[in-house]
Design a protein around this motif. Structure first.
Motif, short mmCIF file in Angstrom:
data_model
loop_
_atom_site.label_atom_id
_atom_site.label_comp_id
_atom_site.label_asym_id
_atom_site.label_seq_id
_atom_site.Cartn_x
_atom_site.Cartn_y
_atom_site.Cartn_z
N LEU A 116 2.15 1.80 -3.23
CA LEU A 116 0.98 2.35 -4.18
C LEU A 116 1.13 3.83 -3.99
O LEU A 116 0.76 4.66 -4.83
CB LEU A 116 -0.34 1.80 -3.56
CG LEU A 116 -1.36 2.16 -4.43
CD1 LEU A 116 -1.37 1.37 -5.86
CD2 LEU A 116 -2.71 1.52 -3.75
N ALA A 117 1.26 4.49 -3.03
CA ALA A 117 1.33 5.94 -2.40
C ALA A 117 2.24 6.60 -3.35
O ALA A 117 2.13 7.68 -3.60
CB ALA A 117 1.15 5.99 -1.14
N THR B 282 3.12 5.55 -6.32
CA THR B 282 3.25 5.09 -7.84
C THR B 282 2.58 6.21 -8.58
O THR B 282 2.24 7.36 -8.17
CB THR B 282 2.33 3.85 -7.95
OG1 THR B 282 2.59 3.34 -9.21
CG2 THR B 282 0.98 4.28 -7.73
N VAL C 215 1.06 -1.06 0.10
CA VAL C 215 -0.08 0.02 0.21
C VAL C 215 0.91 1.42 0.00
O VAL C 215 0.58 2.21 -0.63
CB VAL C 215 -1.04 0.18 1.14
CG1 VAL C 215 -1.88 1.28 1.13
CG2 VAL C 215 -1.91 -1.03 1.20
#
Lengths: 471, 471
Positions: B132-133, B135, B129
């Motif tokens: 993801l932040a 990306t 996660v």
């Protein structure tokens, strides 16, 4: 893991990679033992384990419990490449979706049905992702409630109240997308051989979806004020349809909006013929001010309202919703459990709720509407210069439904467009009656790059039917 | 936003909340103008805008472009509460799912089909996660490729190679869940009235799903080595089924595993009768060592392999997959676009791929297998003390299929269990022939809390049929 350990682990990873590439280790062979290779490399056994785990996570080697690590079966590099979209496929209602979804990064997509990345509320979404990293474990690993996350359903209940739709959180079902919301409703209400009314033209995927349900699809001509009511009444009498699927606000592809009087008469006709209506208001947030909602007028009696967040928040975070009568929702929950074991990811619902609750979201919508208004004006002008004329001037949204110059066939132009690096949306993919060969849907948000118009002009020249005789 | 501005904004938010709660502002009324209220509160106009935006994001007030902010329609607090699961519903194949998904936090769930939160790889998911932040925006907002994220499909191709299944990334389609994978295949291969074979007992949701497809479901008795081949051959001859849906490894609910000889003869029978097989190997990662795979033996000719990550990684990140013949996958992609406009969220695929690529994932699986082995032994012993006897000792996984004491009816026990705070999985929800009234499926991972056995003992006492006469 410290940097130093990472460096040592990296060295072991590199050493094994070399052995694999050079053929010193072949598929099926056992890797050096952990203790032995640790001694060889002058590192600790735990460093070798770390390195082997990394290679295993990449799929290059495999662990066999109690027996060590082995080289994984060889996979040909060709097996790992992505398929190109098939250009030769028939131009049917799935054509635009498949070409748009699988378009390479160099393609321009004035035919696609979504906004460019940089028009989306990226900052707010990223804040929601960071919030997710700080949330409890249960949200990251457990199935969610059968109706979907209560926080998002509560938000929707408040929003519906603002639209004049009185619904409780029980009456809201989250689905994996707006499309899947309609699919579930179709499975609940339709049987093969039933008749369904759609607008002509309508969103192409309504047709693709309804074909899966093996129903008969009947189109009703769409006017700038909504469906042609005379044709609608005639279709009701002749075909006794079970369902009508439509967009009230910012209709796709025309950009038109249902007029209040049309909405009222439509509902009266529906009541007289026991017709259920699916109102897909996926573009509602792009309206400058709210237009009449069938669901609000009807009080969720025979109207089912669906929507999603793909057009204004994110299409990547898959999440749609259904609001309907409580007994229908209960049946739809069962159907969704049976066919998907629940709705959207609880993580998706959390990211959507987090972004909506971000104070910046309203400003994002305001800015988006202004930006779209400019883009519509600009694209409209440039298209007119190419002899392409918008059918109406929409109040909002990103679609322009345009008439092509006399003699220009939209399907031929779409094929020529692909060769010029353009994904276009030719009229007949939207038309049940196949009477829109002279129309094209444009997405103004995808047309700020001047190369779109250059490529379009080349495609128009390239797709021209040669004159029958040239003296 | 600075802390100070947050404090000022908070004061404005509180002031408006008080007006709303006290009735000084009623639904539909216009809020104080931004400049006016800024002067009243002694703050800057931008602070008031910030506060109004926050209240609008909560749905308490609504902005009308060009006209200010208005109090949103009142929503009754009751409309915002969550529905209780309906206890009185029939014990059918959807019963366990609905009771498990909507169970309150105080319920114990030995009947549910997943692992407790703390057994999942929470650290690795959380790292994914955080990745993801960091990306690119496109992943957070755009639709993904029609087949789903290439990175995850590549990972699966390597894993399949390790299982002896030779497939390219083109032949892998990501779906929103394992269930949805089977649903798509059903839509592709089945027509109403077709016959489908399942194991008896089988995973209850196969039945719920197949009922949606309006097919005839025929059960074949399951033995500890796989389906009873004599009965299987007879069912093929008598019913000419189109499809057989099964789990090869760690069969649900029995925990049995297909024996190599049974697998071979099964495929020979399938070839002779042109039967297609869906192999749902959702529990494969819980096996101590790999067992025979129909897909590997058959070479993806008439076997379609599906799976998901719900049992070992996360059920919240919805993601399943299908691997099949290229021509079938192409058709399934179209079907998935038509019915869901694509597969799982690209974000879900990224989180799955990120967690799988985390070096800790293999260790997580190893630890999980050891922990399950202990839990099976412990639960087995405690159940035996209650007179409940496992049908077999499974090689792995979390299910124990158990025979209840003589005269104990599983459905009655499940109803009594709900009253004692237990969600149970009674035998007949798994049985097409309804011959498993004396069986119950237990999930050993959900039974480490001793209260489970206390509640179970009370429920068993409470569900006993009173003796016909007591002298």
């Amino acid at each position: 893991m410290t940097d130093e350990a990472g460096g040592r682990t990296g060295a072991v990873v590199t050493a094994i990679r070399r052995k694999l590439a050079g053929g010193a280790l072949m598929p099926g062979e056992r890797l050096p033992s952990i203790r032995g290779f640790a001694a060889t490399m002058g590192v600790s056994p735990s460093t070798v384990v770390e390195a082997y785990d990394r290679l295993a996570a990449e799929g290059l080697i495999r662990a066999r419990p109690g027996s060590g690590f082995y080289v994984a079966g060889a996979v040909s590099p060709l097996a790992l490449t992505e398929a190109e979209p098939r250009r030769e496929r028939a131009i049917d209602p799935l054509w635009v979706s498949r070409q748009s979804l699988d378009a390479g990064p160099d393609m321009l997509k004035p035919g696609c049905g979504w906004l460019p990345v940089e028009w989306m509320p990226n900052g707010a979404i990223r804040r929601a992702v960071r919030g997710l990293a700080r949330t409890g474990d249960a949200l990251l690993t457990e199935y969610g409630a059968a109706r979907g996350a209560l926080s998002l359903r509560r938000h929707l209940v408040r929003r519906f109240a603002g639209e004049g739709i009185d619904a409780s959180a029980d009456q809201v079902l989250l689905a994996a997308s707006g499309t899947q919301a309609i699919d579930l409703i179709g499975r609940f209400l339709l049987r093969p051989g039933d008749t369904v009314l759609v607008d002509d033209p309508c969103y192409f995927n309504f047709q693709a979806l309804l074909r899966v349900h093996a129903v008969r699809i009947v189109g009703v001509p769409y006017t700038p004020a909504g469906p042609d009511l005379t044709a609608f009444a005639a279709a009701l009498a002749e075909h006794r349809p079970r369902l009508y699927v439509t967009n009230s606000a910012l209709h796709n592809p025309t950009g038109a909006t249902l007029a209040p009087g049309t909405a009222h008469r439509l509902l009266t006709l529906a009541a007289a013929h026991d017709l259920t209506i699916v109102e897909d208001d996926i573009f509602a947030d792009l309206e400058p001010e709210p237009s009449p909602r069938l669901a609000a007028l009807d009080g969720l009696n025979r109207v089912i309202r669906i929507g999603s967040f793909s057009k204004t928040l994110s299409a990547s975070i898959r999440c749609g919703f259904i609001v309907a009568r409580p007994d229908w929702i209960e049946a739809l929950v069962d159907l969704q459990v049976a066919t998907s074991f629940g709705g959207p990811s609880p993580i998706a619902a959390e990211l959507i709720a987090g972004t909506l609750a971000d104070g910046s979201y309203r400003k994002h919508l305001d800015a988006l509407r202004r930006r779209l208004s400019r883009a519509r004006r600009e694209a409209g002008g440039r298209l007119k210069a190419l002899g392409i004329a918008p059918w109406i001037e929409p109040r909002g949204g990103f679609t322009l439904w345009c008439r092509l110059p006399e003699g220009c066939d939209a399907a031929a132009l779409a094929r020529a467009g692909l060769r010029e690096g353009l994904v276009l949306a030719p009229g007949n993919v939207f038309s049940v009656s196949q009477t829109a060969a002279g129309f094209m849907r444009f997405n103004v948000a995808q047309m700020t790059d001047p190369r779109v118009y250059e490529a379009l002009a080349r495609a128009m020249a390239g797709s021209e039917t040669p004159p029958a005789s040239s003296p």
